[in-house]
Design a protein around this motif. Structure first.
Motif, PDB file in Angstrom:
ATOM      1  N   LYS A 104      45.297   3.225  40.103  1.00  0.00           N
ATOM      2  CA  LYS A 104      45.992   1.981  40.411  1.00  0.00           C
ATOM      3  C   LYS A 104      47.195   1.814  39.484  1.00  0.00           C
ATOM      4  O   LYS A 104      47.147   2.163  38.305  1.00  0.00           O
ATOM      5  N   LYS A 105      48.268   1.249  40.050  1.00  0.00           N
ATOM      6  CA  LYS A 105      49.465   0.978  39.263  1.00  0.00           C
ATOM      7  C   LYS A 105      50.037  -0.378  39.654  1.00  0.00           C
ATOM      8  O   LYS A 105      49.967  -0.774  40.816  1.00  0.00           O
ATOM      9  N   LYS A 106      50.593  -1.086  38.672  1.00  0.00           N
ATOM     10  CA  LYS A 106      51.252  -2.372  38.929  1.00  0.00           C
ATOM     11  C   LYS A 106      52.655  -2.304  38.353  1.00  0.00           C
ATOM     12  O   LYS A 106      52.882  -1.758  37.273  1.00  0.00           O
ATOM     13  N   PHE A 107      53.613  -2.898  39.081  1.00  0.00           N
ATOM     14  CA  PHE A 107      55.002  -2.904  38.645  1.00  0.00           C
ATOM     15  C   PHE A 107      55.503  -4.344  38.657  1.00  0.00           C
ATOM     16  O   PHE A 107      55.269  -5.091  39.614  1.00  0.00           O
ATOM     17  N   ASP A 108      56.188  -4.728  37.617  1.00  0.00           N
ATOM     18  CA  ASP A 108      56.755  -6.079  37.558  1.00  0.00           C
ATOM     19  C   ASP A 108      57.964  -6.151  38.481  1.00  0.00           C
ATOM     20  O   ASP A 108      58.885  -5.341  38.394  1.00  0.00           O
ATOM     21  N   ALA A 109      57.958  -7.118  39.383  1.00  0.00           N
ATOM     22  CA  ALA A 109      59.084  -7.311  40.301  1.00  0.00           C
ATOM     23  C   ALA A 109      59.857  -8.576  39.975  1.00  0.00           C
ATOM     24  O   ALA A 109      60.533  -9.150  40.834  1.00  0.00           O
ATOM     25  N   GLY A 110      59.743  -9.080  38.743  1.00  0.00           N
ATOM     26  CA  GLY A 110      60.487 -10.244  38.297  1.00  0.00           C
ATOM     27  C   GLY A 110      60.069 -11.499  39.045  1.00  0.00           C
ATOM     28  O   GLY A 110      58.881 -11.778  39.231  1.00  0.00           O
ATOM     29  N   ILE A 111      61.054 -12.249  39.510  1.00  0.00           N
ATOM     30  CA  ILE A 111      60.768 -13.507  40.194  1.00  0.00           C
ATOM     31  C   ILE A 111      60.002 -13.294  41.496  1.00  0.00           C
ATOM     32  O   ILE A 111      59.356 -14.201  42.023  1.00  0.00           O
ATOM     33  N   ASN A 112      60.070 -12.065  42.003  1.00  0.00           N
ATOM     34  CA  ASN A 112      59.370 -11.758  43.249  1.00  0.00           C
ATOM     35  C   ASN A 112      57.921 -11.320  43.022  1.00  0.00           C
ATOM     36  O   ASN A 112      57.300 -10.736  43.897  1.00  0.00           O
ATOM     37  N   GLY A 113      57.396 -11.608  41.842  1.00  0.00           N
ATOM     38  CA  GLY A 113      55.998 -11.295  41.571  1.00  0.00           C
ATOM     39  C   GLY A 113      55.812  -9.875  41.082  1.00  0.00           C
ATOM     40  O   GLY A 113      56.470  -9.443  40.140  1.00  0.00           O
ATOM     41  N   ALA A 455      53.355  -5.698  47.921  1.00  0.00           N
ATOM     42  CA  ALA A 455      54.162  -6.693  47.203  1.00  0.00           C
ATOM     43  C   ALA A 455      53.295  -7.932  47.070  1.00  0.00           C
ATOM     44  O   ALA A 455      52.771  -8.441  48.067  1.00  0.00           O
ATOM     45  N   GLU A 456      53.147  -8.467  45.845  1.00  0.00           N
ATOM     46  CA  GLU A 456      52.154  -9.504  45.587  1.00  0.00           C
ATOM     47  C   GLU A 456      52.745 -10.653  44.773  1.00  0.00           C
ATOM     48  O   GLU A 456      53.290 -10.431  43.680  1.00  0.00           O
ATOM     49  N   VAL A 457      52.636 -11.859  45.307  1.00  0.00           N
ATOM     50  CA  VAL A 457      53.111 -13.068  44.632  1.00  0.00           C
ATOM     51  C   VAL A 457      51.981 -14.094  44.706  1.00  0.00           C
ATOM     52  O   VAL A 457      51.347 -14.245  45.756  1.00  0.00           O
ATOM     53  N   ASP A 458      51.730 -14.808  43.617  1.00  0.00           N
ATOM     54  CA  ASP A 458      50.567 -15.704  43.589  1.00  0.00           C
ATOM     55  C   ASP A 458      50.723 -16.940  44.471  1.00  0.00           C
ATOM     56  O   ASP A 458      49.741 -17.540  44.891  1.00  0.00           O
ATOM     57  N   GLN A 459      51.960 -17.337  44.774  1.00  0.00           N
ATOM     58  CA  GLN A 459      52.226 -18.450  45.679  1.00  0.00           C
ATOM     59  C   GLN A 459      53.382 -18.070  46.594  1.00  0.00           C
ATOM     60  O   GLN A 459      54.308 -17.364  46.161  1.00  0.00           O
ATOM     61  N   PRO A 460      53.370 -18.523  47.860  1.00  0.00           N
ATOM     62  CA  PRO A 460      54.505 -18.187  48.741  1.00  0.00           C
ATOM     63  C   PRO A 460      55.770 -18.885  48.280  1.00  0.00           C
ATOM     64  O   PRO A 460      55.793 -20.103  48.080  1.00  0.00           O
TER      65      PRO A 460
END
Length: 470
Positions: A104-113, A455-460
């Motif tokens: 598993k890998k996670k990447f920071d996408a800034g304001i886009n989660g 692509a994952e964001v905690d709130q829409p």
């Protein structure tokens, strides 16, 4: 095979050592499909724990499994023990490969989660195994597939069902549910049924080029099914200038005649620089003549046991005679050493003057020798094949090896090492008729799970900035 029963006989004696009923493929696939989702839902640590228990169980029963391998496929006991060791050691390699290749890998996408990479199992995988390494090679598919969360239907070679059954039983004793890993007993028809079955999500195959091509053709219109083909080779071992001719001879003999020449990486063609030909063959031929061929359980232990059956021995004898008839010059006659049993002594034949040399895999103890003037010609001759599994250069300088490595078409390229005995810590596969660019061993993790990007964001959070009417 008779009356829906498969019978396995020891090639060294002809005695029956196992019999069992042919499996029902539809029933097995249905059971696997019901079981695999729960298996995939288990924590990875739980699956790893069971695989470690499997490895420890094989280690405890190593002598029994090695004895069975030696009897069922004719492999000398010392070599059967080495195969069992490879099965035991596969777990650590597979766990490391799973983490490195499909972790598993996670990447920071800034304001886009954030963005994530994870892998999912395919589902139900068919593993079609060979007879020459009846435990190690299928285990190289099975263990990574189970780790990834797949269910596995393993059809061993019809020439090694007893070893296949024993391998699957070891997984069951380790806690893997019976429906998650099943042994499918049968011959070519059961293999074809597995390949074509709509409930199979992937086919992992080790065997001949002809069978692999048939599988590839059958599934060409079904891109949803993952297919990994590990096939054979018409492998070259090239020898140029070296002062260590005795060492070179040992590498050649090991490459050509280990496992009675029944390895996909066995050297089939010895391509040798003309200027050292006489001196080299003065080392190779006497050494090959000394190799003991005998009962795989005998004492002292032989270097070679029999080939797998009488039909194979007959076919190899005919091939040797065909090369001789076409203009080959015998350097060491291949002989049937025991009447009515498939024991063959090593055969070496100079085919330099044979026109249109056949580009086929002679799966047995036959080494064809070709004389060439220089390294460039040797490379061209080595590449004169539709296969591309293993190749080795003996002798020469680092620059010579650099030239050899850059120009040889093969998935395994060695220097001053045999063509066989590849490490499980590296990818294992070839090109051309040797494979379909899905190498096994360390890279088996790649075809046992597929990548999923998220692509994952905690709130829409979204708005449309252009193209809207006021």
């Amino acid at each position: 095979m008779t009356d829906n029963i498969l019978i396995s006989c020891a090639p060294a004696s002809g005695e029956e050592i196992w019999r069992g009923p042919i499996s029902d493929v539809d029933t097995a696939v249905s059971a696997a499909r019901r079981a695999w989702a729960a298996w995939a839902a288990l924590p990875l640590t739980s699956r790893i724990g069971m695989m470690r228990d499997f490895s420890n169980g094989v280690r405890r029963d190593a002598d029994t499994l090695a004895d069975l391998i030696a009897r069922e496929v004719g492999k000398p006991l010392w070599e059967a023990r080495a195969e069992v060791d490879a099965v035991v050691n596969k777990i650590d390699i597979s766990v490391q490969a799973y983490a490195e290749r499909t972790g598993k890998k996670k990447f920071d996408a800034g304001i886009n989660g954030s963005a994530a990479l994870r892998h999912k199992p395919h589902g139900v995988m068919a593993v079609l195994g060979p007879f020459n390494f009846p435990a190690h090679l299928p285990n190289g598919h099975i263990l990574p597939a189970l780790l990834a969360g797949n269910a596995v239907l393993f059809k061993p070679s019809e020439k090694a069902p007893a070893v296949g059954e024993a391998l699957v039983a070891a997984f069951h004793r380790a806690g893997v549910p019976e429906a998650v890993i099943q042994c499918i007993i049968g011959g070519p028809e059961e293999g074809k049924a597995l390949v074509a079955h709509p409930g199979i999500d992937g086919v992992l195959f080790t065997g001949s080029a002809n069978a692999g091509i048939a599988i590839n053709r059958k599934l060409a219109a079904n891109p949803g099914k993952i297919v990994a083909l590990e096939m054979g080779g018409n492998n070259p071992i090239v020898v140029i200038d070296t002062p260590k001719l005795a060492d070179a001879a040992a590498l050649i003999v090991q490459s050509a005649f280990a496992t009675a020449g029944q390895r996909c990486t066995s050297a089939r063609r010895l391509i040798v620089k003309e200027s050292i030909y006489d001196d080299l063959m003065a080392e190779v031929v006497p050494l090959a003549r000394k190799l003991m061929v005998g009962d795989p359980l005998g004492e002292p232990q032989p270097f070679m046991g029999p080939v797998i059956d009488n039909e194979t021995a007959d076919r190899l004898s005919e091939s040797f005679l065909a090369l001789l008839t076409a203009g080959g010059r015998v350097l060491l006659h291949m002989r049937r050493t025991v009447p009515d049993l498939p024991f063959l002594s090593p055969g070496i034949i100079d085919v330099t003057d044979v026109a249109d040399r056949p580009d086929i895999e002679l799966f047995g103890p036959i080494l064809q020798v070709i004389r060439v003037p220089d390294l460039d010609t040797a490379i061209a001759e080595a590449n004169n094949t539709r296969f591309g599994l293993s190749a080795s250069l003996i002798g020469g300088s680092p620059d010579d090896y650099g030239l050899f490595w850059a120009n040889i078409r093969a998935g395994i390229i060695n220097w001053n090492s045999p063509t066989n005995g590849a490490s499980s810590k590296a990818p294992f596969g070839g090109i051309g008729l040797s494979g379909n660019h899905r190498p096994a061993a360390y890279y088996a993790a790649d075809y046992c799970a597929y990548p999923v990007a998220s692509a994952e964001v905690d709130q829409p959070r979204a708005s449309i900035m252009v193209g809207l009417r006021p």
